[in-house]
Design a protein around this motif. Structure first.
Motif, PDB file in Angstrom:
ATOM      1  N   ARG A 176      54.906  53.952  46.514  1.00  0.00           N
ATOM      2  CA  ARG A 176      55.072  53.260  45.007  1.00  0.00           C
ATOM      3  C   ARG A 176      54.159  53.470  44.205  1.00  0.00           C
ATOM      4  O   ARG A 176      52.929  53.179  44.741  1.00  0.00           O
ATOM      5  CB  ARG A 176      55.959  52.258  45.083  1.00  0.00           C
ATOM      6  N   SER A 177      53.872  53.736  42.862  1.00  0.00           N
ATOM      7  CA  SER A 177      52.928  53.580  41.957  1.00  0.00           C
ATOM      8  C   SER A 177      53.126  52.826  40.945  1.00  0.00           C
ATOM      9  O   SER A 177      54.278  52.869  40.332  1.00  0.00           O
ATOM     10  CB  SER A 177      52.411  55.025  41.515  1.00  0.00           C
ATOM     11  N   GLN A 178      52.069  52.229  40.478  1.00  0.00           N
ATOM     12  CA  GLN A 178      52.544  51.095  39.173  1.00  0.00           C
ATOM     13  C   GLN A 178      51.007  50.761  38.703  1.00  0.00           C
ATOM     14  O   GLN A 178      50.062  50.856  39.306  1.00  0.00           O
ATOM     15  CB  GLN A 178      53.003  49.820  39.730  1.00  0.00           C
TER      16      GLN A 178
ATOM     17  N   ASP B 133      49.926  45.358  35.182  1.00  0.00           N
ATOM     18  CA  ASP B 133      49.758  44.989  33.581  1.00  0.00           C
ATOM     19  C   ASP B 133      49.444  43.497  33.480  1.00  0.00           C
ATOM     20  O   ASP B 133      49.478  42.817  34.343  1.00  0.00           O
ATOM     21  CB  ASP B 133      51.269  45.294  32.935  1.00  0.00           C
TER      22      ASP B 133
ATOM     23  N   TYR C 126      52.944  41.804  42.116  1.00  0.00           N
ATOM     24  CA  TYR C 126      53.114  43.077  41.552  1.00  0.00           C
ATOM     25  C   TYR C 126      53.909  44.005  42.889  1.00  0.00           C
ATOM     26  O   TYR C 126      54.133  43.568  43.861  1.00  0.00           O
ATOM     27  CB  TYR C 126      51.774  43.922  41.274  1.00  0.00           C
ATOM     28  N   PHE C 127      54.230  45.163  42.665  1.00  0.00           N
ATOM     29  CA  PHE C 127      55.399  45.660  43.311  1.00  0.00           C
ATOM     30  C   PHE C 127      56.564  45.183  43.738  1.00  0.00           C
ATOM     31  O   PHE C 127      56.736  45.088  45.007  1.00  0.00           O
ATOM     32  CB  PHE C 127      54.344  46.351  44.325  1.00  0.00           C
TER      33      PHE C 127
ATOM     34  N   SER D 136      62.677  46.998  44.209  1.00  0.00           N
ATOM     35  CA  SER D 136      63.806  47.768  43.039  1.00  0.00           C
ATOM     36  C   SER D 136      65.091  48.023  43.822  1.00  0.00           C
ATOM     37  O   SER D 136      65.555  48.910  43.201  1.00  0.00           O
ATOM     38  CB  SER D 136      62.697  48.816  42.994  1.00  0.00           C
TER      39      SER D 136
ATOM     40  N   ARG E 285      45.822  51.846  37.824  1.00  0.00           N
ATOM     41  CA  ARG E 285      46.954  52.542  38.324  1.00  0.00           C
ATOM     42  C   ARG E 285      46.941  52.621  39.738  1.00  0.00           C
ATOM     43  O   ARG E 285      45.930  52.992  40.525  1.00  0.00           O
ATOM     44  CB  ARG E 285      47.175  54.090  37.839  1.00  0.00           C
TER      45      ARG E 285
ATOM     46  N   THR F  41      48.552  52.830  43.799  1.00  0.00           N
ATOM     47  CA  THR F  41      49.747  53.482  44.784  1.00  0.00           C
ATOM     48  C   THR F  41      49.559  52.251  46.013  1.00  0.00           C
ATOM     49  O   THR F  41      48.586  52.074  46.579  1.00  0.00           O
ATOM     50  CB  THR F  41      49.157  54.725  45.170  1.00  0.00           C
TER      51      THR F  41
END
Length: 409
Positions: free
Chosen positions: A84-86, A89, A133-134, A137, A181, A183
């Motif tokens: 997954r990439s994020q 923020d 984070y991550f 989902s 960014r 991964t």
């Protein structure tokens, strides 16, 4: 002789006998009566399962099932890698500080007020703050019965999951920053069955590896150990005869989370008292998109898990441990954490008072590590007797312990 043998057996089984199911008692009585004529038949008694809280050994059939589940789980996920990439923020980092009750973020020698605005782009993510984070989902229909996400799951009967410990390693030359960014690559490392020391229950221990990389390469390598458990054996709930309105039992002025540092004459380092409220646990669950019922639903905790209340998140305890180390041992920001290994030993419950303290500080004697490294051993404890107001060593039980390896900048 045979009669006396059977009578002694019956007397020895008196206490656990009443707790057995009806059909099991009949089977046992028939065996005892048969012993009056043939005592040797005792060697061929069938396995009789007792209650879940009894101290019996795990039956071989359960052990075999656990081994088969572990092998099938490894076969199913051996070649599976979740990527997954994020973008990291600033809002997520700001809300974590608010949840922790820490209005200021100190990074790169600058102090930023988190109650006014999110942190600036390029701000270094503090140690273990990457855990928010991550987030999962999964659709609600894909969650486990206990609300946990299911990236790697053994399936029934091991439908409950707990966070047992792990290890986090940082690349000091490539820290995670706001705006990066990143991964994330997740894979299953190994699974093995284990028998609990208390009750003889069978469980599965699974270790998952997570690698976080930026455009500059590896930033964080993490290993998480999960415990998969069977559904608990529930007792039949008793019907309360009280006709008092439920509103009378509600706490209309619940306590808020607390954090206080204090000096202890037995240690040169300050220690920290902590207490988490329901509001803080809800916020952390929302921030991490965590639907695990033990953190948000008190009725589930008491009625299904047999717990006295909501459980404080394992990642939250780990974040607090790293924050304690930064506040006590690295106020000038001259130390760089390289690794933390930690182990969850006992659950910490909502409103329960706990204590974070330094156990020891020592130099690392390891040729594979950089010169000037040190190891800090940190412990999170709680009182054995909640009715007591003291945190004396003899009145403490360990919740989590960790070892932090650091190097000077």
């Amino acid at each position: 002789m045979a009669m006396r043998h059977g009578i002694r057996l019956a007397r020895g089984l008196t206490r656990p006998f009443l707790g057995l199911p009806c059909h099991t008692r009949l089977t046992l009585l028939s065996c005892v009566r048969a012993c009056q004529h043939e005592p040797r038949r005792l060697t061929r008694l069938p396995y009789i399962p007792l209650r879940a809280n009894s101290t019996t050994t795990t039956p071989k059939s359960d052990q075999k099932t656990a081994h088969e589940k572990a092998e099938r789980m490894m076969d199913r996920y051996r070649k599976k890698a979740i990527r997954r990439s994020q973008i990291l923020d600033a809002n997520q980092l700001q809300k974590l500080h608010i949840t922790l009750g820490r209005p200021h973020l100190i990074a790169d020698g600058a102090v930023q007020d988190m109650t006014e605005a999110p942190p600036d782009q390029g701000t270094v993510i503090p140690p273990c703050y990457h855990l928010v984070y991550f987030t999962p989902s999964d659709l609600e229909s894909d969650l486990g019965p206990d609300g946990t996400d299911q990236p790697f799951a053994p399936g029934p009967p091991f439908t409950r999951r707990m966070w047992a410990g792990g290890r986090v390693r940082w690349n000091p030359d490539n820290p995670l920053r706001v705006g990066d960014r990143v991964t994330e690559t997740t894979k299953l490392l190994h699974v093995f069955p284990k028998t609990s020391k208390h009750g003889g229950n069978t469980m599965l221990m699974a270790t998952v590896e997570k690698v976080f990389s930026t455009e500059k390469g590896l930033a964080v390598r993490e290993a998480r150990t999960w415990v998969f458990l069977e559904p608990p054996a529930l007792e039949t709930p008793t019907t309360s005869k009280s006709k008092e309105p439920r509103q009378q039992h509600l706490d209309t002025n619940p306590p808020v989370s607390r954090s206080q540092f204090e000096r202890d004459s037995s240690s040169p380092f300050p220690r920290q008292r902590l207490q988490w409220s329901e509001k803080a646990l809800f916020r952390f669950s929302a921030l991490t998109f965590n639907a695990h019922m033990i953190h948000v639903n008190p009725d589930w905790c008491r009625g299904v898990e047999g717990l006295p209340g909501l459980v404080v998140h394992g990642p939250l305890n780990l974040i607090n441990m790293m924050d304690y180390w930064r506040y006590v041992h690295d106020q000038n920001g001259k130390l760089q954490p390289l690794e933390v290994s930690y182990r969850a030993i006992a659950p910490l419950f909502v409103r329960e008072k706990s204590l974070m303290s330094t156990v020891s500080v020592g130099e690392v004697d390891d040729h594979d590590w950089r010169i000037g490294k040190s190891t800090y051993k940190i412990r999170l404890s709680k009182r054995k007797n909640e009715g007591s107001h003291s945190f004396d060593p003899e009145n403490l039980t360990t919740v989590m312990e960790g070892a932090i390896r650091v190097v000077q900048h």
